[in-house]
Design a protein around this motif. Structure first.
Motif, PDB file in Angstrom:
ATOM      1  N   LYS A 164       0.965  -1.183  -0.079  1.00  0.00           N
ATOM      2  CA  LYS A 164       0.011  -0.130  -0.042  1.00  0.00           C
ATOM      3  C   LYS A 164       0.884   1.139   0.136  1.00  0.00           C
ATOM      4  O   LYS A 164       0.530   2.191  -0.497  1.00  0.00           O
ATOM      5  CB  LYS A 164      -1.034  -0.166   1.154  1.00  0.00           C
ATOM      6  CG  LYS A 164      -2.010   1.042   1.447  1.00  0.00           C
ATOM      7  CD  LYS A 164      -2.913   0.881   0.313  1.00  0.00           C
ATOM      8  CE  LYS A 164      -4.243   1.836   0.377  1.00  0.00           C
ATOM      9  NZ  LYS A 164      -5.309   1.689  -0.461  1.00  0.00           N
ATOM     10  N   ALA A 193      -1.148  -0.667  -7.716  1.00  0.00           N
ATOM     11  CA  ALA A 193      -2.404  -1.110  -7.357  1.00  0.00           C
ATOM     12  C   ALA A 193      -2.576  -2.641  -7.445  1.00  0.00           C
ATOM     13  O   ALA A 193      -3.287  -3.345  -6.617  1.00  0.00           O
ATOM     14  CB  ALA A 193      -3.923  -0.179  -7.972  1.00  0.00           C
ATOM     15  N   ASN A 194      -2.289  -2.932  -8.575  1.00  0.00           N
ATOM     16  CA  ASN A 194      -2.413  -4.403  -8.942  1.00  0.00           C
ATOM     17  C   ASN A 194      -1.373  -5.125  -8.185  1.00  0.00           C
ATOM     18  O   ASN A 194      -1.685  -6.521  -8.023  1.00  0.00           O
ATOM     19  CB  ASN A 194      -2.051  -4.748 -10.544  1.00  0.00           C
ATOM     20  CG  ASN A 194      -3.350  -4.244 -11.527  1.00  0.00           C
ATOM     21  OD1 ASN A 194      -4.496  -4.432 -11.120  1.00  0.00           O
ATOM     22  ND2 ASN A 194      -3.129  -3.562 -12.553  1.00  0.00           N
ATOM     23  N   SER A 240      -2.909  -5.798  -4.616  1.00  0.00           N
ATOM     24  CA  SER A 240      -4.050  -6.471  -4.679  1.00  0.00           C
ATOM     25  C   SER A 240      -3.597  -7.726  -4.795  1.00  0.00           C
ATOM     26  O   SER A 240      -4.345  -8.788  -4.246  1.00  0.00           O
ATOM     27  CB  SER A 240      -5.090  -5.902  -5.641  1.00  0.00           C
ATOM     28  OG  SER A 240      -4.838  -6.197  -6.920  1.00  0.00           O
ATOM     29  N   ASP A 241      -2.628  -8.196  -5.462  1.00  0.00           N
ATOM     30  CA  ASP A 241      -2.295  -9.697  -5.498  1.00  0.00           C
ATOM     31  C   ASP A 241      -1.071 -10.340  -4.583  1.00  0.00           C
ATOM     32  O   ASP A 241      -0.805 -11.340  -4.737  1.00  0.00           O
ATOM     33  CB  ASP A 241      -1.634  -9.875  -6.845  1.00  0.00           C
ATOM     34  CG  ASP A 241      -2.489 -10.126  -8.001  1.00  0.00           C
ATOM     35  OD1 ASP A 241      -3.575 -10.507  -7.881  1.00  0.00           O
ATOM     36  OD2 ASP A 241      -2.302  -9.911  -9.082  1.00  0.00           O
TER      37      ASP A 241
END
Length: 499
Positions: free
Chosen positions: A257, A330-331, A334-335
């Motif tokens: 983040k 962001a990807n 999220s992974d």
């Protein structure tokens, strides 16, 4: 884990730098300082600094197996040499693990420390903490350069604060502003970027020594169950590397983040840069304002007369790429399944340096452009006068009503002759003749004597000059915000673009 081979890691016999792909960012666009910051020597030497200070702090907290000789040998070899890179390359080919390869290479030149390098740590102790250090230093670099661009635009705004120019809404001529007020708007957008970058920089923390899944279990073992020493270790490390503290909760990594937060701040600069250079490209088309242009510069290989806004186009293009980075971060965030997956590694090796190299290149371009903008006041005034007759019609209505005319009838008269004048401009290619139509229309006779006085452009710029002075002038908002950068701005020359 890197995947170097001998062919990838070293030049073949007889080869040159021109025989392999090189990124345009480092060879063409960005500064040597930013390129050096994200170099392999910088990165892996930072790993060594982390290992050195980890051992030093562990010794300070009572780990007696770490000898003074080990500390001294590590301290003497904090910068990775070319020969040591080769040792690491060979080792990595065997072990398929870049961190352990560099642990081995460090141990070769610091043999007294070979058994205690990386004690209690996981690979992310060096990789993640290094990335935080490099990003922090990169934020400092771009903040200074951003302040310089803001200073340039602020000075430009003050110089041209009272020069009337057409404003545009819907890209159609609107009520007048001034050249300086438009530049002040550009400066304000950059000021918002600077504030965001400063805030992200001030809130950035360290990962520290957290163990393999963020529980500090390995350090609890080293310190024989003493939790206080685990905390003290991170306090000492933060002091060594000038961070305010560690993130309260870690997994194997610091949370991705953080990368996204930084990317959003830096990419905001890209959006602002594209807005500014887009405006400049339009102004160049209208021949009102141009970016710096060298006397020998070629605009087109075929059309020799052309003066293209190539610097603004370059910045605009680089900004497009920078604005794409947050989606990638962001990807990646999220992974990150559970406590970490390694699919964040390869992409972050690309995304983190590229993000800052792009920002650096954009700011070099903006500095060069904003320090040498060329204004053509006569051309600007000509274009104002083309549209000004339409803009004074509201004033005409007010004055006619003051003379006793009907507001609605006056509005209709203006509407009819304005459309006629517009038709002459668009269908016949002739100048705007609205003023002469008013002067030849008996209905408007009561204000004939006022018409020429109404055609002074500076009557219609409102508080533009005052707004610029309050924001960009001495003692204004910009000067106060840029005070921490005053010495840098004063001591730096305008950026020169190499090609």
């Amino acid at each position: 884990m890197a995947a170097n081979t001998k062919e990838q890691g070293s030049k073949a016999e007889g080869s040159s730098a021109f025989d392999a792909y090189q990124t345009s960012l480092t060879t063409r666009y960005c500064s040597p300082a930013m390129s050096k910051l994200f170099s392999q020597r910088s990165r892996h030497s930072t790993w060594r600094r982390l290992w050195f200070h980890l051992a030093e702090c562990e010794k300070e907290l009572g780990i007696n197996t770490i000898t003074p000789e080990a500390i001294e040998q590590m301290k003497a070899h904090l910068v990775v040499t070319d020969d040591e890179f080769e040792i690491a390359r060979i080792e990595e080919k065997i072990r398929r693990h870049d961190v352990m390869a560099h642990v081995h290479a460090f141990g070769v030149v610091a043999p007294a420390a070979a058994g205690i390098i990386h004690l209690g740590a996981t690979s992310c102790f060096v990789t993640d903490n290094t990335e935080l250090i490099l990003m922090r230093d990169a934020l400092d670099l771009i903040a200074k350069k951003l302040a310089k661009v803001i200073s340039n635009l602020s000075s430009f705004a003050v110089k041209w604060k009272a020069e009337p120019t057409l404003a545009y809404t819907h890209l159609q001529a609107a009520q007048l502003i001034t050249v300086g007020k438009r530049a002040a708007q550009w400066a304000q957008d950059l000021m918002l970027d600077l504030h965001t970058i400063e805030q992200v920089r001030s809130e950035l923390k360290f990962r520290g020594a957290q163990g393999t899944t963020g529980t500090q279990a390995s350090f609890l073992e080293i310190f024989q169950g003493d939790s206080a020493k685990c905390d003290e270790l991170n306090v000492l490390l933060c002091k060594r590397f000038d961070f305010p503290g560690c993130y309260d909760v870690s997994t194997q990594t610091y949370t991705r983040k953080v990368d996204l937060i930084i990317a959003n701040a830096v990419a905001g600069l890209g959006a602002t840069a594209q807005k500014i250079t887009g405006d400049l490209r339009h102004l160049a088309t209208w021949k009102e304002i141009e970016e710096p242009h060298e006397s020998s510069q070629i605009g087109s290989s075929a059309m020799a007369y052309k003066v293209n806004p190539m610097r603004s186009e370059r910045v605009y293009s680089l900004a497009r790429e920078l604005m794409s980075k947050p989606a990638s971060f962001a990807n990646t965030l999220s992974d990150q399944w559970m406590e970490r997956t390694l699919d964040d590694s390869a992409i972050r090796r690309i995304d983190i340096p590229e993000m800052f190299l792009l920002a650096d290149a954009i700011l070099l371009g903006l500095d060069n452009i904003s320090s040498g903008l060329v204004v053509y006041p006569n051309r600007i005034a000509f274009r104002v006068q083309e549209e000004l007759p339409f803009m004074i019609t509201e004033t005409i209505i007010m004055r006619m009503v003051a003379q006793g005319a009907s507001r609605q009838e006056t509005h209709e008269q203006i509407r009819v002759i304005s459309n006629q004048a517009g038709s002459v401009v668009k269908n016949e290619g002739k100048p705007n003749d609205l003023v002469s139509r008013i002067q030849n229309n008996e209905f408007f006779k009561p204000i004939w004597g006022d018409i020429h006085g109404m055609l002074k452009a500076d009557l219609y710029i409102g508080r533009s000059a005052e707004i610029v002075d309050k924001y960009c002038g001495p003692g204004g908002v910009v000067e106060k915000a840029l005070a921490p950068y005053a010495a840098y701005i004063k001591g730096s020359s305008s950026a020169e673009l190499s090609v």
